[in-house]
Design a protein around this motif. Structure first.
Motif, short mmCIF file in Angstrom:
data_model
loop_
_atom_site.label_atom_id
_atom_site.label_comp_id
_atom_site.label_asym_id
_atom_site.label_seq_id
_atom_site.Cartn_x
_atom_site.Cartn_y
_atom_site.Cartn_z
N ALA A 1 0.61 -1.29 0.05
CA ALA A 1 0.28 0.03 0.08
C ALA A 1 0.87 1.22 0.01
N VAL A 2 0.52 2.29 -0.66
CA VAL A 2 1.00 3.58 -0.73
C VAL A 2 0.02 4.57 0.10
N PRO A 3 0.31 5.48 0.86
CA PRO A 3 -0.28 6.30 1.85
C PRO A 3 -1.02 7.42 0.87
N PHE A 4 -2.29 7.96 1.49
CA PHE A 4 -2.67 9.07 1.10
C PHE A 4 -1.76 10.14 0.71
N ASP A 5 -0.84 10.63 1.92
CA ASP A 5 0.13 11.71 1.66
C ASP A 5 1.45 11.13 1.13
N LEU A 6 1.59 11.30 0.07
CA LEU A 6 2.91 10.63 -0.56
C LEU A 6 4.44 11.13 -0.02
N THR A 7 4.23 12.14 0.80
CA THR A 7 5.44 12.38 1.56
C THR A 7 5.88 11.37 2.56
N GLN A 8 4.79 10.59 3.09
CA GLN A 8 5.02 9.58 4.18
C GLN A 8 5.57 8.14 3.53
N PRO A 9 6.18 7.35 4.55
CA PRO A 9 6.66 5.94 3.96
C PRO A 9 5.89 5.27 3.25
N SER A 10 6.15 4.44 2.26
CA SER A 10 5.18 3.38 1.61
C SER A 10 5.04 2.10 2.33
N ARG A 11 4.47 1.29 1.97
CA ARG A 11 4.32 0.06 2.80
C ARG A 11 4.08 -0.95 1.78
N LEU A 12 5.40 -1.21 1.11
CA LEU A 12 5.61 -2.12 -0.03
C LEU A 12 6.45 -3.39 0.34
N PHE A 13 6.15 -4.51 -0.26
CA PHE A 13 6.96 -5.85 0.08
C PHE A 13 7.07 -6.43 -0.99
N ILE A 14 8.21 -7.37 -1.20
CA ILE A 14 8.43 -8.29 -2.22
C ILE A 14 8.29 -9.64 -1.26
N PRO A 15 7.34 -10.41 -1.39
CA PRO A 15 7.21 -11.68 -0.69
C PRO A 15 8.08 -12.58 -1.11
N LEU A 16 8.31 -13.47 -0.17
CA LEU A 16 9.44 -14.71 -0.40
C LEU A 16 8.61 -15.58 -1.55
N GLU A 17 7.32 -15.79 -1.03
CA GLU A 17 6.66 -16.68 -2.06
C GLU A 17 5.11 -15.95 -2.32
#
Length: 397
Positions: free
Chosen positions: A78-94
């Motif tokens: 997920a990417v937050p509403f406020d684009l100056t805040q950190p993203s919450r993105l992941f590459i899963p192992l599986e």
């Protein structure tokens, strides 16, 4: 690694199978487990150099994943509403893709057990929300602002811890045509929801966007419900609100597209809780290498969740909203290393941690808005998550 699903034909697929990440769509659904790497770089709203840093960080993560033997890495989150805040993105192992129809058919429909509420609080409360709407309307008379989206959060404390698996299963059963998601945030906190709104889908050179703006609550009586839908379709206030969104998306996408098809008038679509004005946009990209994530970052935030002009609307939101939206009204989805992917608007959602829950809802405000009607609209939109939790709307609102 990305692997085929052996249960496609057997019908043994189930929700969410304790997945760390889940995203479902009528096009393509996926579940992921484990974390190879996280991407917390902010997208950055107004700087091309900083935006490039974000996109480069994603490509670097893909390269490292391939070096570690993940043949077809996928970034989810997920990417937050406020684009100056950190993203919450992941590459899963599986990560595995699957057909949602198999999953839905495996679920057993059951009503949510009534949850005993210890505490519930709307921020802002009804009076302050209506005051904010009135303030926004006043701004339309004295500025370039044409639309602003104002929201509220419902803070809930339950007597007992809730099962995220069960809530998500009920969301999928209740809203089988929605886009469902489950993303870890921090500690035990998770983001879950059932969004009706597609920000962008990009496969090869083909793209699809389906903005929604202009809403009305569904009714239990069939004749009344039909009348409410027809009224929404002919409402000048809602048509204007919708047109502002579509026009902005047209302006953003046109430079990147060889062709772009946008209907001249919206359609009427529904979820179990709401009627919406909807425009289905189709296009072909000039550059097939432009990724779904890059396109989504160009579009976000649309006037459907922020307002127009964007900068003026953001300023008003900062002024009148008394809480941090976080991931609400951001975007959630996935993108693979080839640039294909799907991102939806993070609405009809909430965060869950043990017995602590936050639910979110917003409403688009234009010059003809009525504070009372906008308050009621946010209540209707909260109904999707409240029903999955087994909480009566009257108790919550």
């Amino acid at each position: 690694m990305l692997f085929p699903n052996p249960d496609f034909e057997s019908g043994r697929l189930s929700v969410p199978d304790s997945a760390d990440f889940l995203f479902t769509s009528s096009y393509r659904s996926l579940r992921g487990k484990g974390v190879f790497t996280e991407i917390n770089q902010p997208v950055a709203p107004d700087s091309s150099d900083r935006r490039k840093l974000f996109l480069d960080s994603v490509q670097l993560a893909f390269s490292k994943a391939k070096d570690r033997g993940i043949q077809n890495p996928v970034v989810v989150g997920a990417v937050p509403f406020d684009l100056t805040q950190p993203s919450r993105l992941f590459i899963p192992l599986e990560c595995e893709f699957f057909y949602r129809s198999d999953m839905v058919s495996s679920l057993v429909s059951q009503s949510a057990c009534a949850s005993r509420v210890e505490r519930i609080q709307s921020v802002p409360d009804e009076w302050r929300f209506k005051q904010s709407v009135a303030q926004a309307i006043a701004n339309f008379q004295h500025s370039e602002l044409q639309k602003a989206v104002l929201s509220r959060v419902l803070n809930i404390e339950l007597a007992e811890q809730v099962s995220v698996d069960e809530i998500l299963s009920r969301l999928i059963i209740q809203n089988p045509a929605g886009y469902h998601f489950r993303i870890p945030i921090q500690g035990t906190q998770e983001l879950i929801g059932s969004s009706p709104e597609l920000l962008i889908r990009k496969i090869g050179v083909e793209l699809v966007s389906n903005p929604l703006a202009g809403s009305a609550k569904r009714q239990n009586n069939a004749d009344l419900d039909r009348a409410v839908g027809e009224s929404l379709l002919t409402s000048s206030k809602d048509s204007y609100e919708h047109r502002v969104v579509v026009d902005e998306i047209r302006q953003v996408l046109t430079p990147y597209c060889e062709t772009l098809s946008i209907p001249s008038t919206p359609d009427l679509i529904s979820t179990p809780a709401m009627w919406h004005l909807s425009t289905l946009i189709n296009g072909q990209l000039k550059n097939p290498k432009m990724s779904a994530l890059e396109l989504a970052c160009q579009l976000h935030p649309t006037p459907a969740v922020c307002g127009f002009p964007t900068k003026d609307a953001r300023n008003l939101i900062r002024l009148v909203e008394s809480f941090d939206r976080g991931l609400f009204t951001g975007m959630v989805g996935w993108c693979d290393a080839e640039g294909n992917g799907e991102w939806v608007v993070t609405i009809r959602c909430g965060t869950v941690s043990g017995n602590q829950i936050q639910l979110f809802a917003g409403a688009g405000i234009v010059k003809d808005s009525c504070p009372e009607s906008e308050w009621l609209e946010t209540g209707a939109k909260l109904g999707t998550m409240l029903k999955a939790l087994g909480i009566e709307q009257q108790e919550a609102l």
